[in-house]
Design an enzyme around this catalytic site. Structure first.
Site, PDB file in Angstrom:
ATOM      1  CB  SER A 137      -0.253  -1.713  -0.191  1.00 27.90           C
ATOM      2  OG  SER A 137      -0.287  -1.033  -1.439  1.00 27.90           O
ATOM      3  CE1 TYR A 195       4.538  -0.153   0.665  1.00 27.89           C
ATOM      4  CE2 TYR A 195       3.403  -0.314  -1.443  1.00 27.89           C
ATOM      5  CZ  TYR A 195       3.400   0.014  -0.099  1.00 27.89           C
ATOM      6  OH  TYR A 195       2.255   0.512   0.481  1.00 27.89           O
TER       7      TYR A 195
END
Length: 258
Positions: A142, A153
């Site tokens: 990501s 995250y």
């Protein structure tokens, strides 16, 4: 570009029941691959059946456990005779909030969701790739390694980038390529299983809005990408067309490198 880039190949796609993973798995099957669709969602076999024929199968596994990852690879070998390509698509932020507002168990949950399935699946597939004499791993990372409201995250995806580069260096001598894409914000159909099973509070919805604004404004195009715009580079990296690319984390985020 050949429309049968994956003819004769066996591909395992994790996170294949929804979103980017689903698109990758269905397109790989259309391009000739035998595909094992892996997900902990029970409806993954329904998705696999959309590809038609006998060259795909669904497999239910919890990839937040090593046993789940190992069982998926074992099944792929038993079903299709081996594994050539692994696409690690499991992951996604569960919550969005300032880092100081995360509770310790929530931090742990984000790492389990977005780092451990990739670590476990890479470890579980390597013996099969070595036996095959080579292969390819594509990790879906990501660009949120630089972003707001998703600290744990972001850390998990930073770990995905690190294992991509580390394994690429370690296993190149065995003809194994390890690469990744780093998607930005992506428009996707509503999830059949929500990312946060407990639901978001009104405050969390506001924090999520902050993240959406940051992600959108950080791209040159000022928009989210499409599912197809994410699946295409993943499959390019998985194909022999990318045979001289390894250790690379390719940003796919409209100019935002993360």
């Amino acid at each position: 570009m050949s429309t049968q880039r994956f003819a004769g190949k066996v591909m395992v796609v994790t996170g294949a029941a929804q979103g980017i993973g689903r698109a990758v798995a269905l397109r790989a099957a259309a391009e000739g691959s035998k595909v094992l669709f892996v997900d902990r969602a029970e409806f993954v076999s329904e998705v696999a059946a959309e590809a038609g024929g006998e060259e795909t199968a669904g497999f239910v596994a919890d990839l937040e456990t090593y046993e789940g990852a190992a069982s998926a690879m074992t099944f792929a070998v038993r079903k299709f005779g081996g594994v050539d390509i692994l696409i690690n698509g499991v992951g996604g932020a569960i919550r969005m909030r300032p880092f100081a507002d995360f509770e310790p168990e929530q931090i742990d949950a984000e790492i389990r969701r977005s780092l451990m399935p990739t670590l476990y699946a890479c470890h579980a597939v390597l013996p099969h790739l070595l036996k095959r004499g080579g292969g390819t791993i594509v990790n879906v990372s990501s660009n949120a390694t630089r972003g707001i409201r998703r600290g744990p995250y972001s850390a998990a995806k930073g770990g995905v980038n690190a294992i991509t580069q580390s394994l690429a260096m370690e296993y190149a001598e065995h003809n194994i390529r390890v690469v990744a894409t780093a998607p930005g914000g992506t428009d996707a159909p509503p999830r059949r299983i929500p990312r946060n099973a407990t639901g978001d509070s009104e405050q969390e919805k506001l924090w999520m809005g902050d993240a959406v604004k940051q992600v959108t404004e950080s791209t040159f195009f000022k928009r989210y990408g499409s599912i197809d715009e994410q699946a295409a580079p993943i499959l390019f990296l998985a194909s022999d067309e990318a045979s001289y690319i390894t250790g690379t984390v390719l940003p796919v985020a409209g100019g935002d490198t993360g």
